[in-house]
Scaffold this motif. Structure first.
Motif, PDB file in Angstrom:
ATOM      1  N   ASN A   4      20.179  47.857  44.298  1.00  0.00           N
ATOM      2  CA  ASN A   4      21.290  47.254  45.023  1.00  0.00           C
ATOM      3  C   ASN A   4      20.768  46.289  46.071  1.00  0.00           C
ATOM      4  N   LEU A   5      21.463  45.172  46.241  1.00  0.00           N
ATOM      5  CA  LEU A   5      21.121  44.219  47.287  1.00  0.00           C
ATOM      6  C   LEU A   5      21.720  44.682  48.614  1.00  0.00           C
ATOM      7  N   THR A   6      21.031  44.393  49.707  1.00  0.00           N
ATOM      8  CA  THR A   6      21.596  44.628  51.033  1.00  0.00           C
ATOM      9  C   THR A   6      22.626  43.539  51.318  1.00  0.00           C
ATOM     10  N   ASP A   7      23.414  43.692  52.383  1.00  0.00           N
ATOM     11  CA  ASP A   7      24.372  42.655  52.765  1.00  0.00           C
ATOM     12  C   ASP A   7      23.668  41.317  53.023  1.00  0.00           C
ATOM     13  N   LYS A   8      22.507  41.349  53.675  1.00  0.00           N
ATOM     14  CA  LYS A   8      21.764  40.112  53.940  1.00  0.00           C
ATOM     15  C   LYS A   8      21.297  39.465  52.643  1.00  0.00           C
ATOM     16  N   GLN A   9      20.875  40.269  51.687  1.00  0.00           N
ATOM     17  CA  GLN A   9      20.438  39.734  50.402  1.00  0.00           C
ATOM     18  C   GLN A   9      21.609  39.152  49.619  1.00  0.00           C
ATOM     19  N   VAL A  10      22.774  39.794  49.697  1.00  0.00           N
ATOM     20  CA  VAL A  10      23.981  39.253  49.058  1.00  0.00           C
ATOM     21  C   VAL A  10      24.295  37.891  49.671  1.00  0.00           C
ATOM     22  N   ASP A  11      24.270  37.813  51.004  1.00  0.00           N
ATOM     23  CA  ASP A  11      24.528  36.540  51.677  1.00  0.00           C
ATOM     24  C   ASP A  11      23.531  35.478  51.234  1.00  0.00           C
ATOM     25  N   TYR A  12      22.258  35.855  51.106  1.00  0.00           N
ATOM     26  CA  TYR A  12      21.237  34.896  50.672  1.00  0.00           C
ATOM     27  C   TYR A  12      21.585  34.323  49.297  1.00  0.00           C
ATOM     28  N   VAL A  13      21.991  35.172  48.363  1.00  0.00           N
ATOM     29  CA  VAL A  13      22.371  34.700  47.031  1.00  0.00           C
ATOM     30  C   VAL A  13      23.554  33.745  47.142  1.00  0.00           C
ATOM     31  N   LEU A  14      24.551  34.107  47.949  1.00  0.00           N
ATOM     32  CA  LEU A  14      25.727  33.248  48.114  1.00  0.00           C
ATOM     33  C   LEU A  14      25.359  31.911  48.751  1.00  0.00           C
ATOM     34  N   TYR A  15      24.484  31.918  49.759  1.00  0.00           N
ATOM     35  CA  TYR A  15      24.050  30.675  50.403  1.00  0.00           C
ATOM     36  C   TYR A  15      23.209  29.810  49.476  1.00  0.00           C
ATOM     37  N   SER A  16      22.420  30.433  48.620  1.00  0.00           N
ATOM     38  CA  SER A  16      21.424  29.686  47.843  1.00  0.00           C
ATOM     39  C   SER A  16      21.974  28.998  46.600  1.00  0.00           C
ATOM     40  N   GLN A  17      23.148  29.351  46.162  1.00  0.00           N
ATOM     41  CA  GLN A  17      23.708  28.779  44.943  1.00  0.00           C
ATOM     42  C   GLN A  17      24.894  27.871  45.265  1.00  0.00           C
ATOM     43  N   VAL A  18      25.322  27.063  44.287  1.00  0.00           N
ATOM     44  CA  VAL A  18      26.498  26.197  44.468  1.00  0.00           C
ATOM     45  C   VAL A  18      27.500  26.322  43.317  1.00  0.00           C
ATOM     46  N   ILE A  19      27.162  27.105  42.306  1.00  0.00           N
ATOM     47  CA  ILE A  19      28.093  27.360  41.203  1.00  0.00           C
ATOM     48  C   ILE A  19      28.376  28.857  41.182  1.00  0.00           C
ATOM     49  N   GLY A  20      29.645  29.202  41.219  1.00  0.00           N
ATOM     50  CA  GLY A  20      30.070  30.597  41.144  1.00  0.00           C
ATOM     51  C   GLY A  20      31.265  30.705  40.217  1.00  0.00           C
ATOM     52  N   ARG A  21      31.729  31.912  39.990  1.00  0.00           N
ATOM     53  CA  ARG A  21      32.874  32.140  39.107  1.00  0.00           C
ATOM     54  C   ARG A  21      33.952  32.897  39.845  1.00  0.00           C
ATOM     55  N   ILE A  22      35.154  32.339  39.811  1.00  0.00           N
ATOM     56  CA  ILE A  22      36.320  33.000  40.399  1.00  0.00           C
ATOM     57  C   ILE A  22      37.010  33.785  39.299  1.00  0.00           C
ATOM     58  N   GLY A  23      37.310  35.038  39.609  1.00  0.00           N
ATOM     59  CA  GLY A  23      38.119  35.867  38.720  1.00  0.00           C
ATOM     60  C   GLY A  23      39.468  36.088  39.377  1.00  0.00           C
ATOM     61  N   CYS A  24      40.523  35.736  38.659  1.00  0.00           N
ATOM     62  CA  CYS A  24      41.863  35.935  39.216  1.00  0.00           C
ATOM     63  C   CYS A  24      42.743  36.638  38.178  1.00  0.00           C
ATOM     64  N   TYR A  25      43.823  37.230  38.675  1.00  0.00           N
ATOM     65  CA  TYR A  25      44.718  38.011  37.831  1.00  0.00           C
ATOM     66  C   TYR A  25      46.155  37.731  38.236  1.00  0.00           C
ATOM     67  N   ALA A  26      46.992  37.406  37.264  1.00  0.00           N
ATOM     68  CA  ALA A  26      48.421  37.207  37.521  1.00  0.00           C
ATOM     69  C   ALA A  26      49.183  37.355  36.216  1.00  0.00           C
ATOM     70  N   ASP A  27      50.361  37.906  36.311  1.00  0.00           N
ATOM     71  CA  ASP A  27      51.269  38.036  35.166  1.00  0.00           C
ATOM     72  C   ASP A  27      50.595  38.677  33.957  1.00  0.00           C
ATOM     73  N   GLY A  28      49.778  39.704  34.199  1.00  0.00           N
ATOM     74  CA  GLY A  28      49.145  40.440  33.116  1.00  0.00           C
ATOM     75  C   GLY A  28      47.974  39.736  32.459  1.00  0.00           C
ATOM     76  N   GLU A  29      47.515  38.637  33.047  1.00  0.00           N
ATOM     77  CA  GLU A  29      46.412  37.870  32.462  1.00  0.00           C
ATOM     78  C   GLU A  29      45.254  37.763  33.447  1.00  0.00           C
ATOM     79  N   ILE A  30      44.032  37.898  32.930  1.00  0.00           N
ATOM     80  CA  ILE A  30      42.817  37.724  33.712  1.00  0.00           C
ATOM     81  C   ILE A  30      42.226  36.370  33.354  1.00  0.00           C
ATOM     82  N   PHE A  31      41.707  35.666  34.374  1.00  0.00           N
ATOM     83  CA  PHE A  31      41.141  34.342  34.157  1.00  0.00           C
ATOM     84  C   PHE A  31      39.876  34.235  35.001  1.00  0.00           C
ATOM     85  N   VAL A  32      38.763  33.846  34.391  1.00  0.00           N
ATOM     86  CA  VAL A  32      37.496  33.642  35.092  1.00  0.00           C
ATOM     87  C   VAL A  32      37.058  32.213  34.817  1.00  0.00           C
ATOM     88  N   VAL A  33      36.707  31.498  35.891  1.00  0.00           N
ATOM     89  CA  VAL A  33      36.371  30.086  35.743  1.00  0.00           C
ATOM     90  C   VAL A  33      35.272  29.706  36.746  1.00  0.00           C
TER      91      VAL A  33
END
Length: 151
Positions: A4-33
């Motif tokens: 498991n990553l520590t909170d600081k390590q999680v932050d480092y991963v988030l700071y170091s990248q520029v492409i991520g994936r959003i997962g959202c859910y509405a009306d019975g459908e899941i969408f990841v982009v």
């Protein structure tokens, strides 16, 4: 070794990248982009044109966001956050969000065209096209995993 990553390590991963994936859910459908983003320690900032993702996040503001940093299949880090979608509607908050995005993403652009347009990343509203939406995700919970392979 998996772990498991520590909170600081999680932050480092988030700071170091520029492409991520959003997962959202509405009306019975899941969408990841995938989206281009910037992280400031409290929020994930992004922009998009109106469409399915924005419609779904407006309907259900609870989202998940995932980022990975892979050296190879035996050496990687993955960060996942859960948070709340917030559409930025006033000019001042839009300007601040775009500055965070510009500061993070523009130094990574290397083409002549990109360098010539460094100051014009701000999305423009064009008649008859979908409206650009500037938004952020407030980080409420985060976790991360890693694998570190042997020699």
């Amino acid at each position: 070794m998996l772990g498991n990553l520590t909170d600081k390590q999680v932050d480092y991963v988030l700071y170091s990248q520029v492409i991520g994936r959003i997962g959202c859910y509405a009306d019975g459908e899941i969408f990841v982009v995938p989206v281009t983003y910037a992280f400031d320690g409290q929020y994930i900032y992004a922009h998009s044109k109106e469409g399915k993702k924005i419609e779904m996040m407006r309907a259900n503001s609870q989202v998940c966001f995932e980022v990975e940093d892979m050296d190879n299949l035996a050496n990687w880090r993955c960060a996942i956050i859960w948070g709340t979608y917030e559409e930025l509607k006033d000019q001042q908050s839009q300007k601040e969000a775009l500055q965070v995005l510009n500061d993070r993403i523009m130094p990574l652009l290397t083409s002549e065209t990109a360098r010539a347009h460094r100051q014009t990343m701000i999305p423009q509203v064009v008649e008859k096209e979908k409206k650009p939406i500037i938004y952020r995700i407030k980080v409420e919970k985060k976790t991360g995993r890693f694998e570190k392979g042997g020699d």
